[in-house]
Every structure is written in C-alpha cells, then in structure tokens.
Design a protein around this motif. Structure first.
Motif, PDB file in Angstrom:
ATOM      1  N   GLY A 160      51.677  49.033  35.816  1.00  0.00           N
ATOM      2  CA  GLY A 160      50.545  48.087  36.394  1.00  0.00           C
ATOM      3  C   GLY A 160      51.340  46.886  36.720  1.00  0.00           C
ATOM      4  N   THR A 161      50.625  46.186  37.796  1.00  0.00           N
ATOM      5  CA  THR A 161      51.272  45.090  38.375  1.00  0.00           C
ATOM      6  C   THR A 161      50.609  43.723  37.425  1.00  0.00           C
ATOM      7  N   GLY A 162      51.345  42.686  37.581  1.00  0.00           N
ATOM      8  CA  GLY A 162      50.535  41.549  37.158  1.00  0.00           C
ATOM      9  C   GLY A 162      49.586  40.898  37.681  1.00  0.00           C
ATOM     10  N   GLU A 163      49.111  41.557  38.998  1.00  0.00           N
ATOM     11  CA  GLU A 163      48.106  41.072  39.361  1.00  0.00           C
ATOM     12  C   GLU A 163      46.534  41.866  39.160  1.00  0.00           C
ATOM     13  N   GLY A 164      45.448  41.446  39.102  1.00  0.00           N
ATOM     14  CA  GLY A 164      44.357  41.955  38.568  1.00  0.00           C
ATOM     15  C   GLY A 164      43.845  41.158  37.394  1.00  0.00           C
ATOM     16  N   PRO A 165      42.784  41.593  36.865  1.00  0.00           N
ATOM     17  CA  PRO A 165      42.028  40.967  35.889  1.00  0.00           C
ATOM     18  C   PRO A 165      42.848  40.847  34.452  1.00  0.00           C
ATOM     19  N   TRP A 166      43.748  41.938  34.288  1.00  0.00           N
ATOM     20  CA  TRP A 166      44.525  41.994  32.967  1.00  0.00           C
ATOM     21  C   TRP A 166      45.710  40.801  33.160  1.00  0.00           C
ATOM     22  N   GLY A 167      45.876  40.736  34.273  1.00  0.00           N
ATOM     23  CA  GLY A 167      46.992  39.510  34.682  1.00  0.00           C
ATOM     24  C   GLY A 167      48.512  39.573  34.098  1.00  0.00           C
TER      25      GLY A 167
ATOM     26  N   ALA B 194      42.529  51.268  25.759  1.00  0.00           N
ATOM     27  CA  ALA B 194      42.521  49.843  25.565  1.00  0.00           C
ATOM     28  C   ALA B 194      41.672  49.159  27.172  1.00  0.00           C
ATOM     29  N   MET B 195      42.015  49.656  28.231  1.00  0.00           N
ATOM     30  CA  MET B 195      41.161  49.474  29.231  1.00  0.00           C
ATOM     31  C   MET B 195      39.760  49.352  29.314  1.00  0.00           C
ATOM     32  N   ALA B 196      39.249  50.681  28.708  1.00  0.00           N
ATOM     33  CA  ALA B 196      38.014  50.724  28.565  1.00  0.00           C
ATOM     34  C   ALA B 196      37.429  49.807  27.433  1.00  0.00           C
ATOM     35  N   ALA B 197      38.099  49.695  26.413  1.00  0.00           N
ATOM     36  CA  ALA B 197      37.653  48.748  25.408  1.00  0.00           C
ATOM     37  C   ALA B 197      37.745  47.320  25.938  1.00  0.00           C
ATOM     38  N   GLY B 198      38.573  46.759  26.598  1.00  0.00           N
ATOM     39  CA  GLY B 198      38.699  45.611  27.243  1.00  0.00           C
ATOM     40  C   GLY B 198      37.719  45.112  27.996  1.00  0.00           C
ATOM     41  N   SER B 199      37.197  46.234  28.727  1.00  0.00           N
ATOM     42  CA  SER B 199      36.179  45.932  29.732  1.00  0.00           C
ATOM     43  C   SER B 199      34.586  46.403  29.151  1.00  0.00           C
TER      44      SER B 199
ATOM     45  N   ILE C  84      43.156  55.422  47.344  1.00  0.00           N
ATOM     46  CA  ILE C  84      42.720  54.128  47.746  1.00  0.00           C
ATOM     47  C   ILE C  84      41.292  54.131  46.798  1.00  0.00           C
ATOM     48  N   ALA C  85      41.264  53.197  46.015  1.00  0.00           N
ATOM     49  CA  ALA C  85      40.470  53.160  44.861  1.00  0.00           C
ATOM     50  C   ALA C  85      39.700  51.901  44.732  1.00  0.00           C
ATOM     51  N   SER C  86      38.235  52.047  44.646  1.00  0.00           N
ATOM     52  CA  SER C  86      37.460  50.584  44.318  1.00  0.00           C
ATOM     53  C   SER C  86      37.445  50.599  42.771  1.00  0.00           C
ATOM     54  N   LEU C  87      37.523  49.383  42.071  1.00  0.00           N
ATOM     55  CA  LEU C  87      37.372  49.303  40.657  1.00  0.00           C
ATOM     56  C   LEU C  87      36.486  48.055  40.622  1.00  0.00           C
ATOM     57  N   ASP C  88      35.767  48.275  39.428  1.00  0.00           N
ATOM     58  CA  ASP C  88      34.494  47.116  38.949  1.00  0.00           C
ATOM     59  C   ASP C  88      34.661  47.069  37.697  1.00  0.00           C
ATOM     60  N   GLY C  89      34.509  46.008  36.929  1.00  0.00           N
ATOM     61  CA  GLY C  89      34.289  45.914  35.587  1.00  0.00           C
ATOM     62  C   GLY C  89      33.928  44.610  35.179  1.00  0.00           C
ATOM     63  N   ASN C  90      33.354  44.465  33.910  1.00  0.00           N
ATOM     64  CA  ASN C  90      33.349  42.980  33.326  1.00  0.00           C
ATOM     65  C   ASN C  90      34.195  42.731  32.193  1.00  0.00           C
ATOM     66  N   ILE C  91      35.021  41.873  32.502  1.00  0.00           N
ATOM     67  CA  ILE C  91      36.272  41.729  31.502  1.00  0.00           C
ATOM     68  C   ILE C  91      35.961  39.993  31.354  1.00  0.00           C
ATOM     69  N   ASP C  92      35.931  39.950  29.622  1.00  0.00           N
ATOM     70  CA  ASP C  92      35.834  38.559  29.232  1.00  0.00           C
ATOM     71  C   ASP C  92      34.569  37.934  29.829  1.00  0.00           C
ATOM     72  N   GLY C  93      33.385  38.612  30.143  1.00  0.00           N
ATOM     73  CA  GLY C  93      32.274  37.993  30.519  1.00  0.00           C
ATOM     74  C   GLY C  93      32.200  37.804  31.955  1.00  0.00           C
ATOM     75  N   LYS C  94      33.270  38.128  32.837  1.00  0.00           N
ATOM     76  CA  LYS C  94      33.468  37.960  34.295  1.00  0.00           C
ATOM     77  C   LYS C  94      33.474  39.259  35.025  1.00  0.00           C
ATOM     78  N   ASP C  95      32.559  39.275  35.950  1.00  0.00           N
ATOM     79  CA  ASP C  95      32.689  40.559  36.972  1.00  0.00           C
ATOM     80  C   ASP C  95      33.756  40.392  37.803  1.00  0.00           C
ATOM     81  N   TYR C  96      34.415  41.792  37.874  1.00  0.00           N
ATOM     82  CA  TYR C  96      35.489  41.624  38.840  1.00  0.00           C
ATOM     83  C   TYR C  96      35.221  43.131  39.840  1.00  0.00           C
TER      84      TYR C  96
END
Length: 145
Positions: free
Chosen positions: A42-49, A66-71, A92-104
């Motif tokens: 995984g890259t450093g870009e994205g909500p997990w940074g 961990a990804m499921a739990a983190g979201s 080519i995928a679309s991803l959505d999730g709420n991480i730390d109370g923020k929607d991505y």
C-alpha cells in the motif's frame, strides 16, 4: 470473447474482501487464491497515510482485519473494472469508508501479479485527487499547503 479465468478469481476475492470479517469459507477461498508468500503493498497516500507491505498470508489476512476494524466495518471496496491475463490483473476500484469519524471516498488502481494461477503480489495506487483529499482530511501536509 470469454473472460480470462483470472478475472473471475479477482472478482471472487473482492466479494470475500467486502464481507470482512471473514468466515471459515471465506478464509478457505482466500487461501486458495493467494500464494503462501503473497506480498500486499500500500502507498503512503490515502486515509491511512502510510506506506506498508504485508508479507505472507497471515500478515495479509491480519491487514484486512485491521482495515475493517480501523473503519469500524464501514470500508467498502467496489470493483468498477477488472482486467486480467495469465500474469497480471488490474482493477479500477471505488473505496468508501469512515475512518476516525471522517468520511472518505477515493478511486484506486489495484495491480495484481499472478504466479501459477494464484495471486502473488498486490499494489494499491490511489488516484492523486482522492488521495490528496484524504490526506488533507487526515491533517497531513499536501503540496498545496
């Protein structure tokens, strides 16, 4: 024209991944789809940074958990397009999730390597605008400030 069999393998893997946490049947399918020495990048870009790599099935399965739990179970990964041949697959995928109370929401190119008909390596590459927005929401510095 018939689909390449690796397209179906990628689709099956996605369906399982969307059901996390995994049941015994899901784990058996993932075990069959992945080589024992799979590497998941995984890259450093994205909500997990952060940039990461998981090596081997146990680490990859733990990463999925961990990804499921983190979201909070909100992470949804949907394949928009799937392409594959004997050696590689691209989703080519679309991803959505709420991480730390923020929607991505972001789009990602997901690249897979196949060896002997099984997934041996994965690279996730988020789109630049979605990744920048996610980083900005996470409080990280971007090129714009």
């Amino acid at each position: 024209m018939d689909e390449h069999p690796n397209v179906d393998k990628l689709r099956q893997g996605f369906e399982v991944r969307r059901r996390a946490p995994f049941n015994e049947r899901d784990m058996a399918l993932l075990d069959e789809l992945f080589t024992d020495d799979i590497t998941w990048h995984g890259t450093g870009e994205g909500p997990w940074g952060r940039t990461f790599a998981a090596h081997g099935k146990d680490e990859v399965f733990a990463l999925f958990g961990a990804m499921a739990a983190g979201s909070g179970g909100s992470l949804d990964v949907r394949p928009d397009r799937i392409y594959a041949d004997d050696d590689h697959g691209v989703i080519i995928a679309s991803l959505d999730g709420n991480i730390d109370g923020k929607d991505y929401h972001w789009t990602e190119a997901q690249i897979f390597a196949f060896r002997d008909g099984r997934i041996s390596e994965f690279w996730g590459v988020p789109d630049a605008s979605g990744a920048a927005a996610a980083l900005s929401l996470a409080g990280a510095q971007t090129m714009d400030g």
